[in-house]
Design a protein around this motif. Sequence first.
Motif, PDB file in Angstrom:
ATOM      1  N   GLU A   5       0.817  -1.206   0.000  1.00 32.45           N
ATOM      2  CA  GLU A   5       0.000   0.000   0.000  1.00 32.45           C
ATOM      3  C   GLU A   5       0.858   1.265   0.000  1.00 32.45           C
ATOM      4  O   GLU A   5       0.386   2.334  -0.372  1.00 32.45           O
ATOM      5  CB  GLU A   5      -0.921   0.005   1.228  1.00 32.45           C
ATOM      6  CG  GLU A   5      -2.000  -1.075   1.205  1.00 32.45           C
ATOM      7  CD  GLU A   5      -2.922  -0.954   2.397  1.00 32.45           C
ATOM      8  OE1 GLU A   5      -2.565  -0.177   3.299  1.00 32.45           O
ATOM      9  OE2 GLU A   5      -3.971  -1.602   2.408  1.00 32.45           O
ATOM     10  N   PHE A   6       2.100   1.124   0.452  1.00 32.29           N
ATOM     11  CA  PHE A   6       2.943   2.325   0.578  1.00 32.29           C
ATOM     12  C   PHE A   6       3.731   2.631  -0.701  1.00 32.29           C
ATOM     13  O   PHE A   6       3.696   3.731  -1.217  1.00 32.29           O
ATOM     14  CB  PHE A   6       3.915   2.150   1.752  1.00 32.29           C
ATOM     15  CG  PHE A   6       4.826   3.318   1.953  1.00 32.29           C
ATOM     16  CD1 PHE A   6       4.334   4.557   2.332  1.00 32.29           C
ATOM     17  CD2 PHE A   6       6.198   3.193   1.772  1.00 32.29           C
ATOM     18  CE1 PHE A   6       5.183   5.631   2.525  1.00 32.29           C
ATOM     19  CE2 PHE A   6       7.043   4.263   1.956  1.00 32.29           C
ATOM     20  CZ  PHE A   6       6.524   5.489   2.338  1.00 32.29           C
ATOM     21  N   CYS A   7       4.442   1.585  -1.207  1.00 37.01           N
ATOM     22  CA  CYS A   7       5.295   1.849  -2.372  1.00 37.01           C
ATOM     23  C   CYS A   7       4.799   1.198  -3.647  1.00 37.01           C
ATOM     24  O   CYS A   7       5.320   1.454  -4.725  1.00 37.01           O
ATOM     25  CB  CYS A   7       6.730   1.404  -2.096  1.00 37.01           C
ATOM     26  SG  CYS A   7       6.891  -0.386  -1.898  1.00 37.01           S
ATOM     27  N   GLY A   8       3.798   0.278  -3.527  1.00 36.68           N
ATOM     28  CA  GLY A   8       3.249  -0.352  -4.708  1.00 36.68           C
ATOM     29  C   GLY A   8       4.016  -1.541  -5.206  1.00 36.68           C
ATOM     30  O   GLY A   8       3.734  -2.053  -6.288  1.00 36.68           O
ATOM     31  N   ALA A   9       5.017  -2.024  -4.443  1.00 39.41           N
ATOM     32  CA  ALA A   9       5.818  -3.161  -4.881  1.00 39.41           C
ATOM     33  C   ALA A   9       4.983  -4.431  -4.839  1.00 39.41           C
ATOM     34  O   ALA A   9       4.161  -4.607  -3.949  1.00 39.41           O
ATOM     35  CB  ALA A   9       7.035  -3.315  -3.985  1.00 39.41           C
ATOM     36  N   LYS A  16       5.075 -10.872   5.038  1.00 34.58           N
ATOM     37  CA  LYS A  16       4.447 -10.154   6.139  1.00 34.58           C
ATOM     38  C   LYS A  16       4.785  -8.666   6.119  1.00 34.58           C
ATOM     39  O   LYS A  16       4.144  -7.875   6.804  1.00 34.58           O
ATOM     40  CB  LYS A  16       4.879 -10.756   7.472  1.00 34.58           C
ATOM     41  CG  LYS A  16       4.396 -12.192   7.643  1.00 34.58           C
ATOM     42  CD  LYS A  16       4.806 -12.744   9.009  1.00 34.58           C
ATOM     43  CE  LYS A  16       4.286 -14.171   9.199  1.00 34.58           C
ATOM     44  NZ  LYS A  16       4.659 -14.709  10.529  1.00 34.58           N
ATOM     45  N   LYS A  17       5.837  -8.324   5.390  1.00 31.85           N
ATOM     46  CA  LYS A  17       6.159  -6.900   5.231  1.00 31.85           C
ATOM     47  C   LYS A  17       6.803  -6.710   3.872  1.00 31.85           C
ATOM     48  O   LYS A  17       7.357  -7.652   3.300  1.00 31.85           O
ATOM     49  CB  LYS A  17       7.092  -6.400   6.322  1.00 31.85           C
ATOM     50  CG  LYS A  17       8.453  -7.100   6.364  1.00 31.85           C
ATOM     51  CD  LYS A  17       9.399  -6.437   7.348  1.00 31.85           C
ATOM     52  CE  LYS A  17       8.855  -6.533   8.744  1.00 31.85           C
ATOM     53  NZ  LYS A  17       9.786  -5.937   9.737  1.00 31.85           N
ATOM     54  N   CYS A  18       6.714  -5.511   3.389  1.00 37.07           N
ATOM     55  CA  CYS A  18       7.256  -5.206   2.063  1.00 37.07           C
ATOM     56  C   CYS A  18       8.774  -5.340   2.089  1.00 37.07           C
ATOM     57  O   CYS A  18       9.428  -4.708   2.914  1.00 37.07           O
ATOM     58  CB  CYS A  18       6.842  -3.794   1.648  1.00 37.07           C
ATOM     59  SG  CYS A  18       7.526  -3.316   0.031  1.00 37.07           S
ATOM     60  N   PRO A  19       9.369  -6.159   1.177  1.00 39.90           N
ATOM     61  CA  PRO A  19      10.829  -6.299   1.151  1.00 39.90           C
ATOM     62  C   PRO A  19      11.529  -5.057   0.632  1.00 39.90           C
ATOM     63  O   PRO A  19      12.737  -4.953   0.742  1.00 39.90           O
ATOM     64  CB  PRO A  19      11.051  -7.504   0.215  1.00 39.90           C
ATOM     65  CG  PRO A  19       9.863  -7.484  -0.686  1.00 39.90           C
ATOM     66  CD  PRO A  19       8.717  -6.999   0.155  1.00 39.90           C
ATOM     67  N   GLY A  22       9.638  -1.992   3.735  1.00 41.31           N
ATOM     68  CA  GLY A  22       9.471  -2.434   5.108  1.00 41.31           C
ATOM     69  C   GLY A  22       8.095  -2.219   5.683  1.00 41.31           C
ATOM     70  O   GLY A  22       7.870  -2.483   6.856  1.00 41.31           O
ATOM     71  N   THR A  23       7.110  -1.755   4.909  1.00 37.84           N
ATOM     72  CA  THR A  23       5.762  -1.519   5.416  1.00 37.84           C
ATOM     73  C   THR A  23       5.067  -2.855   5.694  1.00 37.84           C
ATOM     74  O   THR A  23       5.115  -3.779   4.869  1.00 37.84           O
ATOM     75  CB  THR A  23       4.939  -0.715   4.404  1.00 37.84           C
ATOM     76  OG1 THR A  23       5.609   0.519   4.142  1.00 37.84           O
ATOM     77  CG2 THR A  23       3.543  -0.435   4.930  1.00 37.84           C
ATOM     78  N   ALA A  24       4.439  -2.976   6.887  1.00 34.25           N
ATOM     79  CA  ALA A  24       3.763  -4.219   7.263  1.00 34.25           C
ATOM     80  C   ALA A  24       2.575  -4.470   6.341  1.00 34.25           C
ATOM     81  O   ALA A  24       1.855  -3.549   5.929  1.00 34.25           O
ATOM     82  CB  ALA A  24       3.306  -4.152   8.708  1.00 34.25           C
ATOM     83  N   VAL A  25       2.377  -5.746   6.011  1.00 31.25           N
ATOM     84  CA  VAL A  25       1.253  -6.133   5.146  1.00 31.25           C
ATOM     85  C   VAL A  25       0.102  -6.603   6.029  1.00 31.25           C
ATOM     86  O   VAL A  25       0.285  -7.520   6.844  1.00 31.25           O
ATOM     87  CB  VAL A  25       1.670  -7.260   4.190  1.00 31.25           C
ATOM     88  CG1 VAL A  25       0.474  -7.691   3.315  1.00 31.25           C
ATOM     89  CG2 VAL A  25       2.828  -6.791   3.332  1.00 31.25           C
ATOM     90  N   ALA A  45       1.465  10.624 -10.204  1.00 30.91           N
ATOM     91  CA  ALA A  45       1.046  11.245  -8.943  1.00 30.91           C
ATOM     92  C   ALA A  45       1.694  10.531  -7.777  1.00 30.91           C
ATOM     93  O   ALA A  45       1.933   9.335  -7.815  1.00 30.91           O
ATOM     94  CB  ALA A  45      -0.472  11.174  -8.822  1.00 30.91           C
ATOM     95  N   THR A  46       1.940  11.257  -6.755  1.00 32.65           N
ATOM     96  CA  THR A  46       2.566  10.702  -5.555  1.00 32.65           C
ATOM     97  C   THR A  46       1.526  10.007  -4.714  1.00 32.65           C
ATOM     98  O   THR A  46       0.494  10.583  -4.396  1.00 32.65           O
ATOM     99  CB  THR A  46       3.232  11.814  -4.728  1.00 32.65           C
ATOM    100  OG1 THR A  46       4.163  12.492  -5.546  1.00 32.65           O
ATOM    101  CG2 THR A  46       3.910  11.243  -3.507  1.00 32.65           C
ATOM    102  N   ARG A  47       1.774   8.731  -4.338  1.00 32.73           N
ATOM    103  CA  ARG A  47       0.838   7.993  -3.534  1.00 32.73           C
ATOM    104  C   ARG A  47       0.820   8.525  -2.109  1.00 32.73           C
ATOM    105  O   ARG A  47       1.826   8.994  -1.595  1.00 32.73           O
ATOM    106  CB  ARG A  47       1.198   6.506  -3.541  1.00 32.73           C
ATOM    107  CG  ARG A  47       0.978   5.830  -4.895  1.00 32.73           C
ATOM    108  CD  ARG A  47       1.372   4.366  -4.817  1.00 32.73           C
ATOM    109  NE  ARG A  47       1.039   3.690  -6.078  1.00 32.73           N
ATOM    110  CZ  ARG A  47       1.818   3.677  -7.133  1.00 32.73           C
ATOM    111  NH1 ARG A  47       2.953   4.324  -7.087  1.00 32.73           N
ATOM    112  NH2 ARG A  47       1.448   3.046  -8.230  1.00 32.73           N
TER     113      ARG A  47
END
Length: 305
Positions: A5-9, A16-19, A22-25, A45-47
């Motif tokens: 949700e944070f970086c779109g990766a 369990k978290k974005c590699p 580092g944002t928790a899933v 656009a900036t998320r």
Amino acid sequence: MNRCEFCGAPLDPEEKKCPYCGTAVPKTEKAKPTPSPSSSPDSSATRRPPLGTTAPPPLWDNSSTYRPSSAAQRRTKRSAGCLIAFVFIFILIVFFSVFRTITGGAFSIIEDFFDDDFTPSYSYTDDDFSDDELLAEKYAGWYPPGMYKVGTDLAAGVYRADALDGDGYFAVYSDSSGKSDSILFNDIFDGYAYFVLKEGQYLKLSRCAALESEKVPAEQPEDSVFTDGTFRVGIDIPAGEYKITASGSDSYYCLMGSAQCAYEDQQYIASDYVENSVYLTLEDGQFLTLEDGAALTVEETFPQA
């Protein structure tokens, strides 16, 4: 496919978290369908960052082929790195062990050199002079190498030490503790040296013998020319005014009111390099040191007015 949700990766289901950031899933998060280009918002656009964050999120390029490694892949990489580091350290240990074995003789030679030069041996027996009868006869009655207590083994006063084999060494201690900070003064010398001893001090002699200064015969150099040595004014050289000449650019003289002693007791009078020649007045009880060709001729004394 799930996305952060944070970086779109893109995310694997087990993550369990974005590699990447580092944002928790969230546990309940489900894969969302990828919006079509026509319905997707402007990709430039900036998320909006998650609640509680202040830094703007990095833009994720959905068209990029980059894929952050999974947790299993990262563990595999760390294991391989640890193995490589272990092998490297093992090779270093083996290398230095072999190097030490091969060069052990060289290290022993170096250690022996320093031990011999800077840790003098003070042991002495009467047989030390047996190989040279002339040397034994010359220094009969002198204090041989060893340790002495001033006031018990020998009297306080001015002494002369003569080197017996190469460089001689002496040290004067304030006590018998054996600690280096108890050394008042010492010297490694070639030929001979004069020094002062006081009641209660301790004297160590190595590769040299010592005698009271007044018992040492006066110096009688050839042609009455004194050079390269330390001389007693009033015994070796009569008091008076003298002309000291130089034989080179490094010719040097030093005049002291006493022989070598502790720094706080030194009686410095004058010292300088001799440029061609210099006049100097000498008084009884002083000690004159001439070095590197500085010369004084007794016949050239000038009586005081």
